[in-house]
Scaffold this motif. Structure first.
Motif, PDB file in Angstrom:
ATOM      1  N   LYS A 140       0.828  -1.206   0.000  1.00 17.63           N
ATOM      2  CA  LYS A 140       0.000   0.000   0.000  1.00 17.63           C
ATOM      3  C   LYS A 140       0.859   1.252   0.000  1.00 17.63           C
ATOM      4  N   ASP A 141       1.913   1.265   0.828  1.00 15.24           N
ATOM      5  CA  ASP A 141       2.773   2.448   0.897  1.00 15.24           C
ATOM      6  C   ASP A 141       3.479   2.697  -0.433  1.00 15.24           C
ATOM      7  N   ALA A 143       2.403   1.786  -3.420  1.00 12.35           N
ATOM      8  CA  ALA A 143       1.388   2.269  -4.359  1.00 12.35           C
ATOM      9  C   ALA A 143       1.049   3.731  -4.102  1.00 12.35           C
ATOM     10  N   ASP A 144       0.931   4.101  -2.832  1.00 12.07           N
ATOM     11  CA  ASP A 144       0.606   5.492  -2.485  1.00 12.07           C
ATOM     12  C   ASP A 144       1.681   6.456  -2.962  1.00 12.07           C
ATOM     13  N   VAL A 145       2.951   6.079  -2.811  1.00 11.12           N
ATOM     14  CA  VAL A 145       4.053   6.935  -3.245  1.00 11.12           C
ATOM     15  C   VAL A 145       4.051   7.093  -4.762  1.00 11.12           C
ATOM     16  N   TRP A 147       1.554   6.814  -6.764  1.00 14.79           N
ATOM     17  CA  TRP A 147       0.374   7.592  -7.177  1.00 14.79           C
ATOM     18  C   TRP A 147       0.508   9.059  -6.776  1.00 14.79           C
ATOM     19  N   THR A 148       0.907   9.305  -5.528  1.00 12.49           N
ATOM     20  CA  THR A 148       0.939  10.673  -5.001  1.00 12.49           C
ATOM     21  C   THR A 148       2.054  11.506  -5.615  1.00 12.49           C
ATOM     22  N   SER A 155      -0.208   2.457 -10.370  1.00 11.59           N
ATOM     23  CA  SER A 155       0.564   2.365  -9.126  1.00 11.59           C
ATOM     24  C   SER A 155       0.315   1.058  -8.369  1.00 11.59           C
ATOM     25  N   ARG A 156      -0.925   0.622  -8.299  1.00 12.02           N
ATOM     26  CA  ARG A 156      -1.227  -0.597  -7.536  1.00 12.02           C
ATOM     27  C   ARG A 156      -0.655  -1.834  -8.224  1.00 12.02           C
TER      28      ARG A 156
END
Length: 305
Positions: A140-141, A143-145, A147-148, A155-156
């Protein structure tokens, strides 16, 4: 050879005074700094900062003997903590992102086009490398990086592939990561390499670039003298949005709020100098990395009596 982006526009925007004090918070290889120094007289002062030890070594070698120059290794986010800035600054220049030498040296790990250790740290002595972070971060972390900070739509899928691959073998090289991303992201119509956005996102996260930018802008405003100029070159929308919003927030009163019974007084502390500028066709042809550059300039206003 490192070619400074929007060189003439930066010097024009800063309006160099011969006896002024100027800070280059992102020395790199000194392209802009040389231009500033040429315009300073004997009473002028040039303060140079960079968190990359290789950049600082170049600054010491090429500028260290000049009595007008002071050099400090560190992030521009901490510029207000450097005693040399305490007397105030007539100009601050921030050239964001990665310098050409950092991209061109495979060992720094910034480029997916050159195989090297998966590092990406601007200061290789601080914090975790990209490889160390990818080895332990949750799916999750990751993917978040991506994407953000990379604005990566896949990203996922990429994060899932990274976590699955690291079970089999650690991701230690830039080519490993770039090939893995390319294998799970359809190229489609896009002209850029499939790993471009992911590498950008990881690099920004590892180096705390957006947090440093926000802190650095506040510090620059605090240290600028009235009439002093702030010039910032951004290379992607996330950076430019922060710079644009910072200037707007200090230059224009916020929109009226009908729910507020009393209007809050607003005193502007910055004035935007012109609109955002971009590199011209000739510069882009000579230096393709200037293609995405955006320069914004603002001037600090005199404090109200």
């Amino acid at each position: 050879m490192h070619v400074p982006v929007m060189y003439a526009q930066c010097l024009e925007g800063l309006q160099i005074k011969a006896d002024g004090t100027y800070l280059d918070g992102t020395f790199g290889r000194g392209g802009h700094a040389r231009g500033v120094l040429q315009l300073l007289g004997a009473g002028g002062r040039l303060l140079l900062m960079d968190k990359d030890p290789e950049a600082i070594a170049v600054a010491e070698r090429e500028f260290g003997a000049d009595a007008r120059v002071a050099i400090h290794r560190g992030s521009f986010a901490e510029l207000a903590q450097w005693d040399a800035t305490a007397a105030g600054l007539d100009g601050v220049l921030l050239d964001l992102g990665v310098s050409s030498p950092q991209l061109d040296v495979a060992e720094r790990g910034f480029s997916f086009g050159k195989d090297g250790p998966l590092d990406m740290r601007m200061d290789p002595e601080a914090g975790d490398s990209a490889a160390q972070w990818l080895a332990s971060a949750s799916e999750k972390d990751i993917a978040d990086v991506l994407w953000t900070y990379g604005e990566e739509r896949m990203s996922r899928r990429i994060a899932r592939a990274i976590v699955a691959r690291r079970v089999e073998q650690p991701l230690l090289r830039t080519a490993q990561l770039a090939d893995l991303i390319a294998s799970v992201v359809p190229r489609g119509e896009q002209k850029i390499h499939p790993a471009t956005r992911s590498f950008q996102g990881i690099r920004i996260f590892i180096n705390r670039e957006l947090a440093d930018l926000e802190a650095g802008l506040d510090a620059a405003l605090a240290r600028l003298k009235p009439g002093g100029r702030l010039a910032v070159i951004s290379f992607h929308s996330l950076e430019d949005r922060i710079v644009k919003q910072f200037i707007t927030r200090h230059a224009k009163a916020p929109p009226a709020n009908r729910r507020m019974p009393v209007e809050v007084a607003f005193t502007p502390t910055l004035m935007a100098i012109g609109a955002a500028q971009k590199a011209g066709a000739a510069e882009i042809a000579a230096n393709p990395r200037a293609r995405s550059a955006v320069l914004r300039v603002a001037e600090k206003l005199a404090e109200a009596a």
